[in-house]
Scaffold this active site. Structure first.
Site, PDB file in Angstrom:
ATOM      1  N   ARG A 208      36.501  44.624  34.121  1.00 35.33           N
ATOM      2  CA  ARG A 208      36.117  44.752  35.528  1.00 35.33           C
ATOM      3  C   ARG A 208      36.110  46.243  35.882  1.00 35.33           C
ATOM      4  NH1 ARG A 208      34.170  40.501  35.240  1.00 35.33           N
ATOM      5  NH2 ARG A 208      34.633  38.594  36.389  1.00 35.33           N
TER       6      ARG A 208
ATOM      7  N   HIS B  50      26.369  44.149  33.663  1.00 40.54           N
ATOM      8  CA  HIS B  50      27.223  42.950  33.700  1.00 40.54           C
ATOM      9  C   HIS B  50      26.587  41.809  32.903  1.00 40.54           C
ATOM     10  CE1 HIS B  50      30.620  40.846  36.106  1.00 40.54           C
ATOM     11  NE2 HIS B  50      30.445  40.262  34.919  1.00 40.54           N
TER      12      HIS B  50
HETATM   13  P1  NDP Z   1      42.779  35.661  30.198  1.00 40.80           P
HETATM   14  O1  NDP Z   1      43.324  35.296  31.518  1.00 40.80           O
HETATM   15  O2  NDP Z   1      42.718  34.640  29.114  1.00 40.80           O
HETATM   16  O3  NDP Z   1      43.634  36.892  29.584  1.00 40.80           O
HETATM   17  C1  NDP Z   1      43.990  37.999  30.347  1.00 40.80           C
HETATM   18  C2  NDP Z   1      44.820  38.941  29.485  1.00 40.80           C
HETATM   19  O4  NDP Z   1      45.132  40.108  30.256  1.00 40.80           O
HETATM   20  C3  NDP Z   1      46.132  38.341  29.033  1.00 40.80           C
HETATM   21  O5  NDP Z   1      46.447  38.742  27.713  1.00 40.80           O
HETATM   22  C4  NDP Z   1      47.142  38.957  30.010  1.00 40.80           C
HETATM   23  O6  NDP Z   1      48.456  39.092  29.518  1.00 40.80           O
HETATM   24  C5  NDP Z   1      46.529  40.333  30.192  1.00 40.80           C
HETATM   25  N1  NDP Z   1      47.028  40.939  31.426  1.00 40.80           N
HETATM   26  C6  NDP Z   1      46.894  40.509  32.696  1.00 40.80           C
HETATM   27  N2  NDP Z   1      47.530  41.325  33.558  1.00 40.80           N
HETATM   28  C7  NDP Z   1      48.079  42.303  32.795  1.00 40.80           C
HETATM   29  C8  NDP Z   1      48.894  43.423  33.081  1.00 40.80           C
HETATM   30  N3  NDP Z   1      49.285  43.714  34.339  1.00 40.80           N
HETATM   31  N4  NDP Z   1      49.287  44.200  32.053  1.00 40.80           N
HETATM   32  C9  NDP Z   1      48.930  43.918  30.792  1.00 40.80           C
HETATM   33  N5  NDP Z   1      48.178  42.860  30.436  1.00 40.80           N
HETATM   34  C10 NDP Z   1      47.759  42.065  31.435  1.00 40.80           C
HETATM   35  O7  NDP Z   1      41.354  36.291  30.464  1.00 40.80           O
HETATM   36  P2  NDP Z   1      40.045  36.243  29.541  1.00 40.80           P
HETATM   37  O8  NDP Z   1      40.382  36.790  28.207  1.00 40.80           O
HETATM   38  O9  NDP Z   1      39.426  34.899  29.601  1.00 40.80           O
HETATM   39  O10 NDP Z   1      39.087  37.233  30.366  1.00 40.80           O
HETATM   40  C11 NDP Z   1      39.461  38.583  30.603  1.00 40.80           C
HETATM   41  C12 NDP Z   1      38.537  39.196  31.643  1.00 40.80           C
HETATM   42  O11 NDP Z   1      37.256  39.473  31.099  1.00 40.80           O
HETATM   43  C13 NDP Z   1      38.220  38.324  32.865  1.00 40.80           C
HETATM   44  O12 NDP Z   1      39.257  38.299  33.794  1.00 40.80           O
HETATM   45  C14 NDP Z   1      36.977  39.011  33.413  1.00 40.80           C
HETATM   46  O13 NDP Z   1      37.377  40.030  34.309  1.00 40.80           O
HETATM   47  C15 NDP Z   1      36.337  39.635  32.160  1.00 40.80           C
HETATM   48  N6  NDP Z   1      35.035  38.987  31.820  1.00 40.80           N
HETATM   49  C16 NDP Z   1      33.898  39.756  31.837  1.00 40.80           C
HETATM   50  C17 NDP Z   1      32.675  39.207  31.504  1.00 40.80           C
HETATM   51  C18 NDP Z   1      31.429  40.052  31.462  1.00 40.80           C
HETATM   52  O14 NDP Z   1      30.338  39.528  31.261  1.00 40.80           O
HETATM   53  N7  NDP Z   1      31.524  41.355  31.620  1.00 40.80           N
HETATM   54  C19 NDP Z   1      32.554  37.779  31.122  1.00 40.80           C
HETATM   55  C20 NDP Z   1      33.808  37.075  31.116  1.00 40.80           C
HETATM   56  C21 NDP Z   1      35.012  37.674  31.457  1.00 40.80           C
HETATM   57  P3  NDP Z   1      49.333  37.796  29.108  1.00 40.80           P
HETATM   58  O15 NDP Z   1      48.721  37.314  27.794  1.00 40.80           O
HETATM   59  O16 NDP Z   1      50.694  38.326  28.944  1.00 40.80           O
HETATM   60  O17 NDP Z   1      49.179  36.793  30.212  1.00 40.80           O
END
Ligand code: NDP
Length: 314
Positions: free
Chosen positions: A229, A277
């Site tokens: 993002r 995007h």
């Molecule tokens: P998930 O919810 O499965 O995973 C999120 C990860 O981020 C987890 O490992 C989580 O840690 C980590 N995380 C969250 N907050 C923090 C923090 N404060 N510090 C460190 N690590 C953190 O998400 P997805 O993998 O499914 O998707 C990730 C992102 O990709 C989406 O939220 C979206 O913004 C983006 N996206 C973009 C697309 C595009 O076309 N550009 C398409 C699809 C998604 P933990 O494992 O400990 O919970």
């Protein structure tokens, strides 16, 4: 009585999504009615949502059981106080495969220096100066975010022999990867990485996770790839890090403002590639099956998958 499901995504795509959802719930054996609009919100049991949907006030949906997001990123609804039922985020094999392809393509593109050939295709045979210096096993990729998408991308890069490391909120163990958590962990990980991929959700804690201080900790010449993002990166700090050589290149798919305004400096910066995007898209055929499976589970009392933790924001 059939389950009533309302599609609340981009209205221009209702003609694709409604039949796809209808087919998927039938395949899962759920008796359901799929609607693109409704005059009786109190009768709706599930809302299938994307940020392009027109409904933002869920108060009239008094019979709602869950909101099922078509997107993996849920920052647009996670704080919506009119939603008093669970929200699930999209986890879908096609979305994951699409993201793997985007991330691997751009890591390889930068690793192999392919941009140099595209920019200088002018009749000059520049063999010696453009030979790749390293092979993948000599390069480290740091994945920020080890969720559904980050972990899959990290494994794909490891299969290509890249050294892989990852950072998450809670500690993780992934075979073959060095993993970090916590703010100090990120500071240490940044110093060792040649490529930094942002696969984090947008939350209060992740905003500006790459700021001026963090750019100064990076290995000089590291490359950034951001399909996560836009607000994860401090834009001005990124421009400064690119201009003073701390960062060699940034490939950006997401932005604070989308579409990225035509006058934005990212468009014309020689060290930035802008993609609009498009890293990974939710595909109707497969993601409808993920939605339908979740509805089947909820209806049979098995519990929803991929439920958003609204306190954590993702
Ligand atoms: P998930 O919810 O499965 O995973 C999120 C990860 O981020 C987890 O490992 C989580 O840690 C980590 N995380 C969250 N907050 C923090 C923090 N404060 N510090 C460190 N690590 C953190 O998400 P997805 O993998 O499914 O998707 C990730 C992102 O990709 C989406 O939220 C979206 O913004 C983006 N996206 C973009 C697309 C595009 O076309 N550009 C398409 C699809 C998604 P933990 O494992 O400990 O919970």
């Amino acid at each position: 009585m059939p389950v009533k499901i309302l599609y609340n995504g981009d209205p221009r795509l209702a003609g694709t999504w409604v039949p796809a959802l209808r087919k998927a719930v039938a395949a899962k054996g759920v008796e359901a009615e799929i609607l693109a609009s409704t005059d009786t919100p109190e009768a709706i049991h599930y809302v299938v949502h994307s940020p392009k949907g027109e409904i933002g006030d869920f108060c009239p949906f008094s019979g709602l059981k869950a909101v099922l997001s078509l997107w993996a990123g849920v920052e647009d609804i996670v704080g919506n106080e009119t939603i008093r039922v669970p929200i699930s985020k999209m986890v879908d094999p096609s979305l994951t495969e699409g993201m793997i392809e985007y991330v691997v393509a751009h890591v390889l593109r930068i690793h192999l220096g392919i941009d140099r050939h595209i920019l200088h295709q002018n009749g000059v045979w520049r063999q010696r100066e453009t030979l790749p210096v390293f092979v993948a096993r000599q390069r480290t990729v740091l994945m920020l975010g080890l969720g559904a998408l980050g972990t899959a991308c990290l494994k794909a890069l490891a299969d290509l022999n890249f050294q892989v490391s990852g950072w998450s909120r809670t500690p993780k163990s992934i075979g073959g990867a060095t993993t970090y958590s916590g703010s100090d962990g990120l500071d240490r990980a940044l110093a060792l990485a040649d490529f930094i991929v942002l696969m984090l959700p947008m939350t209060a804690d992740t905003r500006n996770v790459l700021d001026g201080r963090r750019f100064s900790l990076m290995r000089k010449g590291a490359a950034i790839i951001n399909p996560g993002r836009g607000p994860l990166i401090d834009d001005d700090a990124l421009l400064e890090a690119l201009d003073n050589g701390l960062v060699s290149h940034a490939t950006l798919d997401v932005f604070r403002e989308e579409p990225l305004p035509p006058s934005h400096p990212f468009w014309s910066h020689e060290k930035i590639l802008v993609t609009p995007h498009i890293a990974a898209e939710t595909k109707p055929a497969t993601s409808s099956m993920s939605i339908a499976e979740n509805i089947r589970r909820a209806e049979s009392g098995e519990g929803l998958l991929n439920v958003v933790n609204r306190d954590q924001g993702y």
